[in-house]
Design an enzyme around this catalytic site. Structure first.
Site, PDB file in Angstrom:
ATOM      1  N   HIS A  42       0.822  -1.211   0.000  1.00  0.00           N
ATOM      2  CA  HIS A  42       0.000   0.000   0.000  1.00  0.00           C
ATOM      3  C   HIS A  42       0.856   1.261   0.000  1.00  0.00           C
ATOM      4  O   HIS A  42       0.413   2.321  -0.438  1.00  0.00           O
ATOM      5  CB  HIS A  42      -0.987  -0.019   1.162  1.00  0.00           C
ATOM      6  CG  HIS A  42      -2.202  -0.830   0.866  1.00  0.00           C
ATOM      7  ND1 HIS A  42      -2.248  -2.184   1.066  1.00  0.00           N
ATOM      8  CD2 HIS A  42      -3.394  -0.500   0.313  1.00  0.00           C
ATOM      9  CE1 HIS A  42      -3.429  -2.647   0.683  1.00  0.00           C
ATOM     10  NE2 HIS A  42      -4.139  -1.648   0.224  1.00  0.00           N
ATOM     11  N   ASP A  86      -4.711  -8.056  -3.684  1.00  0.00           N
ATOM     12  CA  ASP A  86      -4.802  -9.107  -2.669  1.00  0.00           C
ATOM     13  C   ASP A  86      -5.151 -10.457  -3.275  1.00  0.00           C
ATOM     14  O   ASP A  86      -4.717 -11.498  -2.766  1.00  0.00           O
ATOM     15  CB  ASP A  86      -5.838  -8.735  -1.605  1.00  0.00           C
ATOM     16  CG  ASP A  86      -5.239  -7.907  -0.482  1.00  0.00           C
ATOM     17  OD1 ASP A  86      -4.033  -8.074  -0.214  1.00  0.00           O
ATOM     18  OD2 ASP A  86      -5.960  -7.103   0.118  1.00  0.00           O
ATOM     19  N   GLU A 131     -11.231 -10.648  -3.321  1.00  0.00           N
ATOM     20  CA  GLU A 131      -9.773 -10.577  -3.193  1.00  0.00           C
ATOM     21  C   GLU A 131      -9.166 -11.795  -2.509  1.00  0.00           C
ATOM     22  O   GLU A 131      -7.966 -11.811  -2.240  1.00  0.00           O
ATOM     23  CB  GLU A 131      -9.370  -9.298  -2.458  1.00  0.00           C
ATOM     24  CG  GLU A 131     -10.149  -9.019  -1.212  1.00  0.00           C
ATOM     25  CD  GLU A 131      -9.937  -7.600  -0.688  1.00  0.00           C
ATOM     26  OE1 GLU A 131      -8.920  -6.969  -1.042  1.00  0.00           O
ATOM     27  OE2 GLU A 131     -10.790  -7.136   0.084  1.00  0.00           O
ATOM     28  N   CYS A 137     -10.674  -2.999  -9.377  1.00  0.00           N
ATOM     29  CA  CYS A 137     -10.130  -1.793  -8.747  1.00  0.00           C
ATOM     30  C   CYS A 137      -8.683  -1.975  -8.307  1.00  0.00           C
ATOM     31  O   CYS A 137      -8.105  -1.082  -7.701  1.00  0.00           O
ATOM     32  CB  CYS A 137     -10.981  -1.374  -7.557  1.00  0.00           C
ATOM     33  SG  CYS A 137     -11.048  -2.600  -6.239  1.00  0.00           S
TER      34      CYS A 137
END
Length: 593
Positions: free
Chosen positions: A202, A473, A449, A520
């Site tokens: 992230h 993920d 995910e 996404c």
């Protein structure tokens, strides 16, 4: 002497500037820019800390027992000498006055400079004095930490660019937490390098949201690069060039200019509808971290927010979580900024590489598990904190009264969790109704995910209005790869046949059920995957705003009628990446002709 450091490219482009090192420390150090008018106040804080530490050392010296070894008194003398040394204090004041660092940052920066000087000393005794210097600096930092200024936020109204000096700056650190990245998001830095990290950690994702060149996983970069070294960050190849020669420097400056021209050209597409050559309309939405990111999404031509990462509202707050009212205001600002376009808000996705400052009892236990990515994170954490979760749901429902809002649930894997989420949502609506607070309805979606969710998607779709595939993920959990660990980052492979098979299956299942499906994750913003995802039937992509133009260009040149017949051949290939390049590029060339 010029040398190169190699890492992982995570944000494209070239950055050139002087290095600013954020040294790792056993004490958390605030790093923020101050207003020029506050420089003397920061220096006074430094002076007060030095006086306090001097008193501490004098008291220790005075109270030494009679039988104390003489070496202990000598050690205190050395610490007092270092404390009064102009090389430490006077130079630290210069960092404050000239670079406008806060006092703690300035002191850490000067420690880094002096520590390197000690490391280069040939005399063993003098070289060992570095540890004494570090102890003195830690005493000073603790003394300043007892003062009133402990904020990580920039001073109100301060724009670091106003007093950064003529030379551009790049940030070099062992690691930068996602929350800390937000502190630098609109600051003076034109690029950054870290020793650790993976392509889809992230921290890397937030780096891309800053739209500046970045290299992570560069191992010893923060130890090899010195304060104020000239550094070139090649975010395309993952190379960091330190003290480049004039010829190399000019070559990279030329690439910077070319990159700027390409961005200007792509920016002309921002208001062009994303429609393939055969008339297929494609939805290009934006991923954002904070409400202030929404205007950039509109400017880039996004037709909505496909992912609002609400967890960034919870980070870097000194242990205090945002309440319902604060969250409502943030969601309201994002909804209003998007001017009627849909906003998809993901419930807080805390855990793994996105920890909170405040840890609950559950998290304290979880913090010491072997692999936090497999522990209490995302919706699991929310369900373990029901009061917090209901506050967030109420805030989102209230924002839905002002525009189209979708609710996205991260890391769904069990029907039991689904039922708990829907029950919590119903209770939140009831509470708002009883309180007489305006609220709206939301579509509820599941984030796919984990492999379990992809495999049981037809069952999940009975309970959800839409799904969004989080490829970051999904890849991590399918391949059992910690995406933040540079030691195994070479095994993180979005082209892995198993990953592609799960994505294709999820898209097909959602379309078959007549439910909206989007992607996404980082794959949505990578042009290398655009044709493949279109062939799978994907018609909704969400990515960082800076990637929208390049993906739109790819879509405008695509003909899905030519892509779809080759999907099975790519998915069944031993090398899907090579097959995709060979088959889809050939068809695109035919379509362009």
């Amino acid at each position: 002497m010029s040398f190169q450091v190699f890492g992982l490219p995570v944000s494209r482009g070239v950055a050139i500037g002087r290095a600013v090192l954020v040294a790792s420390s056993r004490i958390d150090v605030a790093h923020y820019f101050i207003d020029e008018a506050d420089a003397e106040q920061e220096i006074e804080r430094l002076r007060a800390a030095r006086d306090a530490v001097s008193d501490e050392l004098s008291t220790l010296q005075r109270d030494l027992p009679a039988d104390a070894p003489p070496e202990l008194s000598a050690l205190l003398d050395v610490h007092m000498m270092l404390l009064r040394d102009d090389a430490l204090i006077v130079a630290t004041k210069q960092w404050v006055r000239e670079r406008h660092y806060n006092a703690e940052w300035a002191l850490s920066a000067q420690l880094e400079v002096l520590a390197r000087q000690f490391d280069e000393m040939e005399d063993d005794y003098l070289r060992e004095r570095k540890a004494d210097l570090e102890q003195v600096v830690e005493r000073l930092l603790r003394a300043m930490g007892r003062g009133p200024s402990t904020s990580y936020a920039p001073a109100p109204g301060v724009s670091p660019r106003d007093f950064a000096g003529e030379d551009p700056l790049v940030l070099v650190a062992n690691d930068i937490a996602p929350a800390d990245m937000l502190q630098f998001k609109r600051s003076v830095f034109t690029g950054f390098v870290t020793d650790v990290g993976g392509k889809t950690s992230h921290t890397a994702i937030v780096a891309r949201s800053m739209d500046i060149p970045a290299v992570v996983g560069a191992r010893e970069a923060s130890h090899l690069i010195r304060q104020d070294d000239w550094v070139v960050i090649d975010g395309d190849s993952g190379v960091v060039v330190v003290d480049p020669s004039p010829i190399v420097l000019e070559e990279y400056r030329f690439r910077q200019r070319q990159s700027g021209l390409e961005r200007d050209r792509l920016s002309r597409l921002r208001h062009t509808p994303a429609v393939t050559l055969d008339g297929e309309r494609v939805e290009l939405q934006a991923n954002i971290e904070l409400p202030v990111d929404a205007p950039a999404a509109l400017e880039a031509g996004a037709v909505g927010v496909g992912l609002f990462r609400s967890e960034f509202l919870f980070m870097n707050r000194g242990g205090e979580l945002p309440g319902e009212e604060e969250q409502f205001e943030a969601y309201r600002d994002a909804v209003e900024a998007m001017k009627g376009l849909p906003v998809t808000i993901r419930t807080v996705d805390i855990g793994a590489d996105k920890p909170l400052d405040r840890l609950s009892v559950h998290e304290l236990r979880h913090e010491y598990t072997m692999n936090p990515a497999l522990g209490l994170r995302a919706i699991r954490w929310s369900l373990s904190e029901p009061n917090m979760f209901r506050q967030q749901l109420r805030a989102i429902l209230r924002a839905a009264a002002l525009g189209k809002v979708r609710l996205l649930i991260p890391m769904v894997a069990h029907l039991g969790e689904v039922r708990q989420v829907l029950d919590a949502l119903a209770r939140a609506k009831q509470q708002l109704h009883e309180a007489g607070k305006p609220h709206g309805d939301v579509e509820v979606g599941a984030m796919i995910e984990v492999p379990a969710a992809a495999l049981m998607l037809p069952t999940l779709l009975k309970h959800f209005d839409f799904v969004s595939i989080g490829t970051n993920d999904l890849i991590q959990y399918t391949l059992a790869i910690d995406r933040a660990d540079e030691a195994v980052s070479h095994l993180y492979d979005p082209w892995h046949p198993a990953v592609l098979s799960l994505i294709a299956r999820a898209i097909a299942d959602a379309r078959s059920a007549g439910k909206h499906v989007g992607v996404c994750g980082e794959m949505a913003g990578d042009p290398a995957f655009t044709d493949l995802l279109l062939a799978m039937g994907l018609r909704s992509f969400s990515m960082h705003p800076s990637r929208i133009a390049s993906i739109k260009q790819r879509i405008l040149r695509a003909d899905t009628r030519l892509l779809f017949p080759h999907l099975d051949e790519v998915l069944s290939s031993d090398d899907p990446e090579a097959a995709s390049e060979r088959l889809f590029n050939r068809k695109q060339q035919q379509a362009a002709e």
